[in-house]
Design an enzyme around this catalytic site. Structure first.
Site, mmCIF file in Angstrom:
data_model
loop_
_atom_site.group_PDB
_atom_site.id
_atom_site.type_symbol
_atom_site.label_atom_id
_atom_site.label_comp_id
_atom_site.label_asym_id
_atom_site.label_seq_id
_atom_site.Cartn_x
_atom_site.Cartn_y
_atom_site.Cartn_z
ATOM 1 N N GLY A 13 -4.169 87.530 55.470
ATOM 2 C CA GLY A 13 -5.422 87.358 56.199
ATOM 3 C C GLY A 13 -5.249 87.731 57.655
ATOM 4 N N GLY A 14 -4.502 88.794 57.900
ATOM 5 C CA GLY A 14 -4.157 89.168 59.268
ATOM 6 C C GLY A 14 -4.980 90.296 59.847
ATOM 7 C CB SER A 16 -10.606 89.652 60.850
ATOM 8 O OG SER A 16 -10.594 88.830 59.698
ATOM 9 N N GLY A 17 -9.759 87.583 62.841
ATOM 10 C CA GLY A 17 -9.718 86.165 63.163
ATOM 11 C C GLY A 17 -8.377 85.635 63.632
ATOM 12 N N GLY A 19 -5.562 85.252 62.037
ATOM 13 C CA GLY A 19 -4.408 86.045 61.626
ATOM 14 C C GLY A 19 -4.170 87.222 62.551
ATOM 15 C CB SER A 137 -9.765 73.147 57.838
ATOM 16 O OG SER A 137 -11.012 72.781 58.405
ATOM 17 C CE1 TYR A 150 -12.520 76.460 54.550
ATOM 18 C CE2 TYR A 150 -12.965 74.407 55.700
ATOM 19 C CZ TYR A 150 -12.385 75.654 55.664
ATOM 20 O OH TYR A 150 -11.653 76.094 56.746
#
Length: 247
Positions: A13-14, A16-17, A19, A137, A150
């Site tokens: 998950g690197g 965007s965001g 990552g 989270s 979630y």
């Protein structure tokens, strides 16, 4: 010489965001970083931003065959791994009464099953003294509305952090988690009108003791700390949330 010169890092998950912010930090300090993502356009953009010491690989965290292929790619490209940031994940909002089986399965598959098997498949490549970081989270401790599935997926990751930390101790590998609160990653701008974004961010900030939302760079620094510098810490969860889950 950069602080992480000579270190090999994998970030799922690197593209965007959080990552991508972590990849920027580590590349800037000399690390060789391999990032993954599901969208080729985002991967290409990330690769261009990160420059010559970065590798971008298309990989879906919900697919075990993709995870197997990723392990082979990492072995061929990097050999050994000094830090693994298992960050790939998705959000999903729905009231409890309206949560579908499809949404539940998607959240648990990508957010819990994906990181679990990513760590399993890459564990043989982790160098002695390396660090694994999972992304949980604040939702896993706050009981927020419309986030039950979630939150369950992130609570599963919190439990895995402890279990995997214990199981990887014989290999001298540490496993910890970073727990972000509201972070301005720019995702709201992609899904809401500008006025709605401003109102939403203002409301989130008002609910945080520090009276602001966080930045991806602040989470990235916490990830780097857990991955490399927290050498006497394993099984822990570090909240990066302006005090939102603590005060």
């Amino acid at each position: 010489m950069g602080r992480y010169e000579g270190m090999n890092v994998v970030i799922t998950g690197g593209s965007s965001g959080l990552g991508l912010a972590t990849a920027r930090l580590l590349v800037g300090e000399g690390a060789r970083v391999l990032v993954t993502g599901r969208g080729q356009d985002a991967l290409d953009a990330a690769r261009e931003q990160l420059g010559g010491d970065a590798v971008a690989v298309r990989s879906d965290a919900s697919s075990l065959s993709d995870i197997d292929a990723l392990a082979d790619h990492v072995k061929a490209e990097l050999g050994t791994v000094d830090a693994l940031f298992a960050n790939a994940g998705i959000s999903g909002f729905a009231p409890f009464e309206a949560t579908s089986e499809q949404l539940f399965d998607e959240l648990l598959t990508i957010n819990a099953k994906g990181p679990y098997f990513t760590v399993q498949k890459l564990a043989p490549l982790l160098a002695e003294g390396s660090g694994v970081v999972l992304t949980t989270s604040v939702a896993n401790v706050l009981g927020l509305p419309a986030l039950s599935a979630y939150a369950a997926s992130k609570a599963a990751l919190r439990s895995m952090t402890r279990s995997l930390a214990r199981e990887l101790l014989p290999r001298k590998v540490r496993v910890n988690a970073v727990s972000p609160g509201p972070i301005d990653t720019g995702i709201l701008e992609k899904t809401m009108p500008k006025e709605a974004v401003e109102a939403t961010v203002a409301q989130m900030a008002a609910d945080i003791p520090m009276l602001r939302v966080g930045t991806p760079a602040e989470v990235a620094r916490a990830v780097a700390f857990l991955a490399f510098d927290a050498t006497y810490t394993t099984g822990a969860e570090l909240a990066v949330d302006g005090g939102g889950s603590q005060l």
